[in-house]
Scaffold this motif. Structure first.
Motif, PDB file in Angstrom:
ATOM      1  N   GLY A 154       0.836  -1.174   0.101  1.00 14.23           N
ATOM      2  CA  GLY A 154       0.048   0.104  -0.002  1.00 14.23           C
ATOM      3  C   GLY A 154       0.708   1.044  -0.016  1.00 14.23           C
ATOM      4  O   GLY A 154       0.419   2.287  -0.683  1.00 14.23           O
ATOM      5  N   TRP A 155       1.961   1.258   0.933  1.00 11.37           N
ATOM      6  CA  TRP A 155       2.801   2.440   0.608  1.00 11.37           C
ATOM      7  C   TRP A 155       3.356   2.849  -0.780  1.00 11.37           C
ATOM      8  O   TRP A 155       3.614   3.938  -0.992  1.00 11.37           O
ATOM      9  CB  TRP A 155       4.073   2.438   2.048  1.00 11.37           C
ATOM     10  N   GLN A 197       2.140   2.066  -3.588  1.00 10.60           N
ATOM     11  CA  GLN A 197       0.889   2.537  -4.266  1.00 10.60           C
ATOM     12  C   GLN A 197       0.803   3.921  -3.918  1.00 10.60           C
ATOM     13  O   GLN A 197       0.507   4.801  -4.860  1.00 10.60           O
ATOM     14  CB  GLN A 197      -0.354   1.806  -3.934  1.00 10.60           C
ATOM     15  N   TRP A 198       0.876   4.382  -2.702  1.00 11.30           N
ATOM     16  CA  TRP A 198       0.627   5.681  -2.213  1.00 11.30           C
ATOM     17  C   TRP A 198       1.804   6.767  -2.861  1.00 11.30           C
ATOM     18  O   TRP A 198       1.436   7.547  -3.374  1.00 11.30           O
ATOM     19  CB  TRP A 198       0.694   5.908  -0.839  1.00 11.30           C
ATOM     20  N   LEU A 199       2.959   6.269  -2.844  1.00 10.70           N
ATOM     21  CA  LEU A 199       4.035   6.971  -3.431  1.00 10.70           C
ATOM     22  C   LEU A 199       3.789   7.182  -4.832  1.00 10.70           C
ATOM     23  O   LEU A 199       4.073   8.107  -5.415  1.00 10.70           O
ATOM     24  CB  LEU A 199       5.478   6.014  -3.177  1.00 10.70           C
TER      25      LEU A 199
END
Length: 225
Positions: free
Chosen positions: A24-25, A27-29
């Motif tokens: 998830g991190w 994808q957030w980046l």
């Protein structure tokens, strides 16, 4: 052509499958980078202008042209986008995973990618005005283009054409605008306005600048008569 589009569809699905497999991190980046990258290019324009204030008039002219060339790259891309009504892959590709960000509305066409065109134009324009910066700007532009596929809002062919189109437009704009902008910078640096001189910088003349300056000033005086 149909085979190429089919290949682009398959690559789009493969990239989006990969995107959904990442943490998830990450994808957030990617979601942040797809927009933040444009701001970083803007910061590089400012840095290029600031460093050129103590450089030659040619260097300052190229620094001024860099954001203008990028804007021109965007306009060329937007003009082509208005002629090609290609639906976004997040709406058109059947069976594809959901996009990581909201799919743009119908009528906000996909081809070419304006983000990629801006990134390609900025990378080329900055490389022409700042020696060695291409080692940073070219990877930035490629990552910006890839992120648009990664988040699910563009086909691979959208971003590929966007990069090439933006870069070519910026290169052409700089080649055409270099001499007029150089004359404008020379005029600004000899201005009596402190604000204008601060903006253009005092600079340090190269031999080419120094030899060309008297002729440009003479033409300016002749034109004022």
């Amino acid at each position: 052509m149909d085979n190429l589009l089919d290949l682009s569809d398959r690559l789009y699905v493969d990239v989006l499958d990969f995107a959904h497999s990442t943490p998830g991190w990450f994808q957030w980046l990617a979601e942040v980078w797809t927009e933040l990258g444009l701001l970083l290019f803007g910061a590089l324009f400012l840095a290029g202008w600031w460093r050129s204030r103590n450089g030659s008039s040619t260097a300052m002219a190229l620094a001024f042209l860099a954001p203008l060339a990028t804007a021109f790259g965007y306009l060329v891309s937007e003009a082509l986008k208005s002629l090609v009504d290609e639906e976004r892959p997040c709406r058109a590709v059947a069976g594809a995973p959901a996009s990581l960000i909201q799919c743009p509305p119908h009528g906000d066409w996909s081809f070419p990618s304006n983000h990629a065109a801006i990134a390609g134009a900025a990378a080329v324009a900055l490389a022409l005005s700042w020696r060695g910066i291409a080692l940073l700007t070219v990877p930035m532009a490629i990552l910006m283009a890839f992120s648009r596929v990664f988040v699910g809002v563009h086909y691979p062919h959208d971003v590929t054409v966007g990069l090439l189109l933006g870069g070519a437009a910026a290169f052409l704009f700089v080649r055409i605008g270099r001499k007029p902008m150089l004359a404008l910078v020379e005029t600004a640096r000899s201005s009596r306005s402190a604000a204008v001189v601060w903006c253009a910088g005092h600079g340090s003349a190269t031999p080419a600048d120094a030899s060309a300056r008297p002729a440009r000033r003479a033409r300016a005086r002749h034109g004022a008569r």
